[in-house]
Design a protein around this motif. Structure first.
Motif, PDB file in Angstrom:
ATOM      1  N   UNK A  34      48.440  -9.140 -60.386  1.00 13.64           N
ATOM      2  CA  UNK A  34      49.626  -9.641 -59.711  1.00 13.64           C
ATOM      3  C   UNK A  34      50.411 -10.242 -59.804  1.00 13.64           C
ATOM      4  N   UNK A  35      52.102 -10.836 -59.260  1.00  9.86           N
ATOM      5  CA  UNK A  35      52.878 -11.408 -59.091  1.00  9.86           C
ATOM      6  C   UNK A  35      53.627 -10.861 -57.579  1.00  9.86           C
ATOM      7  N   UNK A  36      54.038 -12.617 -57.049  1.00  8.63           N
ATOM      8  CA  UNK A  36      53.619 -12.577 -55.963  1.00  8.63           C
ATOM      9  C   UNK A  36      54.404 -13.713 -55.085  1.00  8.63           C
ATOM     10  N   UNK A  37      55.158 -13.791 -54.090  1.00  4.21           N
ATOM     11  CA  UNK A  37      55.662 -15.298 -53.645  1.00  4.21           C
ATOM     12  C   UNK A  37      54.645 -16.044 -52.884  1.00  4.21           C
ATOM     13  N   UNK A  38      54.402 -16.579 -52.469  1.00  2.32           N
ATOM     14  CA  UNK A  38      53.775 -17.667 -51.739  1.00  2.32           C
ATOM     15  C   UNK A  38      54.759 -18.177 -49.931  1.00  2.32           C
ATOM     16  N   UNK A  39      54.282 -17.199 -49.228  1.00  2.00           N
ATOM     17  CA  UNK A  39      55.270 -17.128 -47.814  1.00  2.00           C
ATOM     18  C   UNK A  39      54.806 -18.043 -47.402  1.00  2.00           C
ATOM     19  N   UNK A  40      53.994 -19.068 -47.156  1.00  3.70           N
ATOM     20  CA  UNK A  40      53.673 -20.333 -46.459  1.00  3.70           C
ATOM     21  C   UNK A  40      52.300 -20.838 -46.940  1.00  3.70           C
ATOM     22  N   UNK A  41      52.560 -22.581 -46.772  1.00  2.00           N
ATOM     23  CA  UNK A  41      51.187 -23.182 -46.860  1.00  2.00           C
ATOM     24  C   UNK A  41      51.097 -24.716 -46.220  1.00  2.00           C
ATOM     25  N   UNK A  42      50.401 -25.071 -45.327  1.00  5.79           N
ATOM     26  CA  UNK A  42      50.010 -26.135 -45.033  1.00  5.79           C
ATOM     27  C   UNK A  42      51.089 -27.155 -45.310  1.00  5.79           C
ATOM     28  N   UNK A  43      51.179 -27.819 -43.594  1.00  5.72           N
ATOM     29  CA  UNK A  43      51.615 -29.174 -45.088  1.00  5.72           C
ATOM     30  C   UNK A  43      51.094 -30.153 -44.072  1.00  5.72           C
ATOM     31  N   UNK A  44      50.576 -30.384 -42.743  1.00  6.13           N
ATOM     32  CA  UNK A  44      49.991 -31.462 -41.723  1.00  6.13           C
ATOM     33  C   UNK A  44      48.821 -31.283 -41.743  1.00  6.13           C
ATOM     34  N   UNK A  45      48.135 -30.081 -42.084  1.00  2.00           N
ATOM     35  CA  UNK A  45      46.528 -30.332 -41.101  1.00  2.00           C
ATOM     36  C   UNK A  45      45.985 -30.668 -42.583  1.00  2.00           C
ATOM     37  N   UNK A  46      44.505 -30.632 -42.302  1.00  2.00           N
ATOM     38  CA  UNK A  46      43.413 -31.545 -43.048  1.00  2.00           C
ATOM     39  C   UNK A  46      43.032 -30.804 -44.422  1.00  2.00           C
ATOM     40  N   UNK A  47      43.066 -29.654 -44.056  1.00  2.00           N
ATOM     41  CA  UNK A  47      43.053 -28.771 -45.143  1.00  2.00           C
ATOM     42  C   UNK A  47      43.700 -27.721 -45.620  1.00  2.00           C
ATOM     43  N   UNK A  48      43.702 -27.534 -46.949  1.00  2.00           N
ATOM     44  CA  UNK A  48      45.309 -26.917 -47.676  1.00  2.00           C
ATOM     45  C   UNK A  48      45.022 -25.597 -48.234  1.00  2.00           C
ATOM     46  N   UNK A  49      45.985 -24.579 -47.170  1.00  2.00           N
ATOM     47  CA  UNK A  49      45.908 -23.498 -47.369  1.00  2.00           C
ATOM     48  C   UNK A  49      46.947 -22.975 -47.592  1.00  2.00           C
ATOM     49  N   UNK A  50      47.329 -21.458 -48.539  1.00  2.00           N
ATOM     50  CA  UNK A  50      48.829 -21.504 -48.742  1.00  2.00           C
ATOM     51  C   UNK A  50      48.905 -19.510 -48.457  1.00  2.00           C
ATOM     52  N   UNK A  51      49.456 -18.915 -47.859  1.00  2.00           N
ATOM     53  CA  UNK A  51      49.897 -17.562 -47.374  1.00  2.00           C
ATOM     54  C   UNK A  51      49.887 -16.939 -48.661  1.00  2.00           C
ATOM     55  N   UNK A  52      49.560 -16.255 -49.137  1.00  2.00           N
ATOM     56  CA  UNK A  52      50.018 -14.958 -50.473  1.00  2.00           C
ATOM     57  C   UNK A  52      50.462 -13.679 -50.631  1.00  2.00           C
ATOM     58  N   UNK A  53      51.620 -13.642 -51.046  1.00  2.00           N
ATOM     59  CA  UNK A  53      52.597 -12.041 -50.498  1.00  2.00           C
ATOM     60  C   UNK A  53      51.801 -10.571 -50.923  1.00  2.00           C
ATOM     61  N   UNK A  54      50.627 -10.748 -51.244  1.00  2.00           N
ATOM     62  CA  UNK A  54      49.991  -9.921 -51.795  1.00  2.00           C
ATOM     63  C   UNK A  54      48.703  -9.715 -51.813  1.00  2.00           C
ATOM     64  N   UNK A  55      48.318  -8.347 -51.519  1.00  2.00           N
ATOM     65  CA  UNK A  55      46.652  -8.617 -50.854  1.00  2.00           C
ATOM     66  C   UNK A  55      45.697  -6.837 -51.503  1.00  2.00           C
ATOM     67  N   UNK A  56      45.060  -6.809 -51.152  1.00  3.53           N
ATOM     68  CA  UNK A  56      43.997  -5.507 -51.572  1.00  3.53           C
ATOM     69  C   UNK A  56      45.201  -4.592 -52.328  1.00  3.53           C
TER      70      UNK A  56
END
Length: 297
Positions: free
Chosen positions: A131-153
């Motif tokens: 799939x091709x999708x957009x990154x609709x969010x990501x962490x910038x200040x947390x000690x963990x680094x995650x991002x939210x992808x605009x595509x799923x199952x």
């Protein structure tokens, strides 16, 4: 006997002579006019010299009159422009701002087209992306680094699938919903990616440092051969990431490796591609297609 006071002018010879001369002049003028009219009708250029002379004589006066009209018009334009200059300047400023907005929009469209072209180049490579999708969010200040992808199952995204941009590896899918997915970024402390130096294949592990950089740890300890500017790519070990995906560039040397800067920043990355797990993709490529002679045999 004295003459009466109400005597008419016709009884005066001087008045009679004046009337007679006036009639003669009027008749003579009419005759001259008729003659001149006949001459001008029969010969249009007969009085061209006289007309030219008259025009030359009247030209200075006409020029002065024309200059007067021009000066008066210019003065009126100046006075009227003084009163409407404020509104005109405001209108021009609005037009300039609108033009700047249109220029910014055009630049954004051009940048979007460039990103889509790079993404199309990725999608034309092997293996075929899921799939091709957009990154609709990501962490910038947390000690963990995650991002939210605009595509799923619904789009076929599964856990463990690598996520990359035109610049390099972004991370891997950690959790999957129906229309979105959570991506573990390569800068997270829990992310470990087998990598190699692009120039000679020296193996290492890339681990996130939770500050936007990556720690490169060499597998073979000893003399550190790394240098600033060395580029690292995925090695393909472990069967998760396909080999050759760009990941980072060395910025600082350490005792057992180096600190590297990721090439793909999630904060500036908009469109990404989700690839299948490399080991599964290669196994699927080795299997013969259903219905073929090899499959029947």
């Amino acid at each position: 006997m004295a003459p009466p006071t109400n005597r008419r002018s016709g009884h005066s010879r001087r008045a009679q002579y004046s009337n007679f001369v006036g009639y003669v002049i009027a008749i003579a003028g009419a005759l001259v006019g008729v003659v001149l009219l006949l001459i001008s009708v029969s010969n249009a250029n007969a009085f061209a010299g006289l007309r030219t002379a008259a025009q030359d004589t009247a030209a200075p006066t006409a020029q002065l009159a024309a200059k007067g009209r021009t000066s008066s018009q210019g003065l009126w334009d100046t006075i009227s422009g003084y009163f409407v200059s404020g509104s005109q300047n405001a209108l021009l400023r609005r037009e300039v701002e609108q033009a700047r907005v249109r220029l910014a929009e055009l630049a954004a469209v051009e940048e979007e087209n460039a990103r889509l072209k790079r993404l199309l180049g990725l999608m034309e490579e092997e293996p075929s992306p899921v799939a091709a999708a957009r990154l609709i969010g990501s962490t910038s200040s947390s000690t963990r680094r995650f991002a939210t992808l605009g595509a799923g199952s619904r789009e076929g995204v599964g856990i463990g699938m690598p996520v990359r941009s035109p610049l390099g590896l972004v991370g891997r899918v950690l959790e999957v919903g129906r229309t979105s997915a959570r991506v573990l970024l390569i800068t997270d402390t829990e992310s470990v990616v087998p990598v190699r130096r692009a120039s000679d294949g020296i193996p290492a592990f890339a681990t996130g440092r939770a500050d936007g950089t990556i720690q490169l740890r060499l597998i073979s300890l000893g003399i550190n051969p790394l240098k600033r500017g060395d580029a690292f790519v995925t090695s393909g070990s472990g069967g998760l990431y396909r080999p050759g995906i760009a990941i980072a560039v060395v910025t600082r040397i350490t005792v057992d490796g180096a600190i590297a800067q990721p090439l793909s920043d999630p904060g500036t990355t908009e469109i990404v591609v989700v690839d299948p797990v490399w080991e599964e993709a290669t196994k699927g490529a080795e299997l013969p297609p259903p219905g073929s002679k090899q499959a029947k045999s």
